[in-house]
Design an enzyme around this catalytic site. Structure first.
Site, short mmCIF file in Angstrom:
data_model
loop_
_atom_site.label_atom_id
_atom_site.label_comp_id
_atom_site.label_asym_id
_atom_site.label_seq_id
_atom_site.Cartn_x
_atom_site.Cartn_y
_atom_site.Cartn_z
N ARG A 153 88.86 19.26 99.95
CA ARG A 153 88.63 19.70 98.71
C ARG A 153 87.35 19.58 98.10
O ARG A 153 86.55 18.36 98.42
CB ARG A 153 89.81 19.08 97.56
CG ARG A 153 91.25 19.29 98.07
CD ARG A 153 92.21 18.54 97.36
NE ARG A 153 93.51 18.95 97.62
CZ ARG A 153 94.48 18.03 98.30
NH1 ARG A 153 93.68 16.84 98.74
NH2 ARG A 153 95.42 18.41 98.64
N LYS A 177 94.21 13.84 96.15
CA LYS A 177 95.03 13.73 94.79
C LYS A 177 95.75 12.60 94.77
O LYS A 177 96.42 12.05 95.77
CB LYS A 177 95.83 15.12 94.74
CG LYS A 177 95.12 16.35 94.73
CD LYS A 177 95.84 17.76 94.57
CE LYS A 177 95.47 18.91 94.47
NZ LYS A 177 96.23 20.00 94.24
N HIS A 248 86.42 25.98 98.20
CA HIS A 248 88.16 25.88 98.84
C HIS A 248 88.43 27.12 99.87
O HIS A 248 89.18 26.80 100.72
CB HIS A 248 88.95 26.49 97.53
CG HIS A 248 90.16 25.47 97.62
ND1 HIS A 248 90.32 24.05 97.44
CD2 HIS A 248 91.55 25.62 97.86
CE1 HIS A 248 91.50 23.62 97.56
NE2 HIS A 248 92.17 24.44 97.76
N ARG A 251 88.02 25.38 102.81
CA ARG A 251 89.00 24.50 103.34
C ARG A 251 90.20 25.19 103.89
O ARG A 251 90.95 25.33 104.98
CB ARG A 251 89.77 23.96 102.05
CG ARG A 251 90.94 22.74 102.37
CD ARG A 251 91.02 22.43 100.93
NE ARG A 251 92.58 21.83 100.59
CZ ARG A 251 92.89 20.64 101.07
NH1 ARG A 251 92.25 19.82 101.78
NH2 ARG A 251 94.23 20.29 100.77
N HIS A 274 98.21 17.54 102.25
CA HIS A 274 99.40 18.24 101.64
C HIS A 274 100.58 17.17 101.60
O HIS A 274 101.15 16.66 102.64
CB HIS A 274 99.67 19.61 102.29
CG HIS A 274 98.89 20.57 102.17
ND1 HIS A 274 98.89 21.84 102.76
CD2 HIS A 274 97.98 20.54 100.96
CE1 HIS A 274 97.74 22.61 102.39
NE2 HIS A 274 97.50 22.00 101.45
N TYR A 283 99.71 29.31 105.24
CA TYR A 283 98.92 29.63 106.20
C TYR A 283 99.63 30.37 107.34
O TYR A 283 98.89 30.96 108.19
CB TYR A 283 97.91 28.43 107.12
CG TYR A 283 97.24 27.99 105.80
CD1 TYR A 283 95.89 28.25 105.50
CD2 TYR A 283 97.39 26.63 105.37
CE1 TYR A 283 95.04 27.82 104.45
CE2 TYR A 283 96.76 26.01 104.24
CZ TYR A 283 95.49 26.75 103.86
OH TYR A 283 94.79 25.94 102.77
#
Length: 302
Positions: A153, A177, A248, A251, A274, A283
């Protein structure tokens, strides 16, 4: 005002107990501020501590004329979390959004770049370009290579530290995150471009608070998210790329290309950081063409 104390408590809860980033916390705060602005504009004599279902419903109807479905859904989700917190902490007894439905939204598939487009963007970088004596072309190449080869990110990229580089082991440590850390593999080529940038970086006068930050501007300070966007936009314009791209996009391309080449979805999940594999599963919808090849190669009834 008492509701402002409640909002401050909510922000503290998001930071300490949920470990959210400053950007995420700010988004929650903006959701509440939108509601407050509506109440003041329409002279609704209710604060978040007393607001009822009808007032919330009117607010949602009003913002629906300004926001798309995805933005509405995010706003409703943010406010629902805020009011759930108020109920939990006994600021109020009910959540006025309990019976408010979020608009139906389709699953947005991520934009991706072809390998040839990524190569073209990187090749468009002027490696001889200097700014105040700093060869920023070498830095920009290292940035794009790191975004694509590690699937970072933009916030993870600008916060990457020199002490996070474990080249001998072939990994970098990434803080994602909620301050969650993960180790991501990094290939020899990307290591080479980062090392070239580090040789240049060694001659920059660096501000003490940024001494461990890998990617710096020519003044020795940490790069901003906006600067990374600007670098990419200029390169896209230089090659006449007819796509709207951002950091992004690299990514997304990282994950998509791994999947297309047979990588395990669980491994991609770990590299992307994730929390849920359902996030990574998006994806699977980008390009299903490789699935037929998997069936042909591995199924006994091919």
């Amino acid at each position: 005002m008492k509701w402002q104390n409640a909002l401050n408590d909510f922000k503290y809860y998001l930071k300490i107990e949920r470990g959210l980033s400053a950007n995420s916390i700010k988004n929650y705060e903006l959701d509440v501020e939108k509601l407050i602005a509506y109440l003041e504009e329409h002279k609704v004599n209710q604060s978040p501590l007393q607001i009822d279902y009808e007032a919330i419903q009117s607010f949602i109807y009003d913002v629906s004329k300004q926001l798309n479905s995805r933005s509405q859904s995010r706003l409703i989700s943010g406010l629902r979390s805020f009011f759930s917190y108020l109920v939990f902490e006994d600021y109020r007894t009910t959540n006025p959004l309990d019976h408010i439905e979020s608009p139906k939204i389709g699953r947005k598939l991520p934009d991706t770049l072809a390998i040839e487009e990524i190569d073209a963007l990187i090749n468009a970088i002027d490696l001889s370009k200097e700014f105040n004596g700093v060869r920023i072309g070498e830095r920009n190449r290292a940035i794009l290579e790191t975004l694509y080869s590690c699937g970072l990110r933009v916030s993870e990229l600008i916060n990457l530290k020199i002490s996070d580089l474990f080249f001998d082991e072939g990994f970098i440590k990434v803080t994602g995150k909620g301050n969650k850390q993960r180790f991501v593999p990094i290939g020899p080529n990307t290591q080479k471009y980062i090392s070239l940038w580090r040789d240049i970086r060694a001659h920059i006068k660096v501000y003490p608070e940024h001494k461990d930050i890998l990617f710096l501007n020519n003044r020795g300070k940490q790069l901003t998210r906006a600067m990374i966007f600007t670098i990419i936009k200029k390169l896209a314009k230089a090659i006449n790329l007819n796509k709207v791209i951002s950091p992004h996009t690299f990514r997304h391309s990282f994950a998509t290309h791994l999947l297309e080449n047979g990588a395990d979805l669980r491994a991609i999940q770990l590299m992307l950081g994730h929390e849920s594999i359902t996030t990574t599963e998006i994806y699977m919808h980008v390009d299903r063409s490789h699935l037929k090849d998997v069936l042909t190669a591995y199924h006994p009834r091919k």
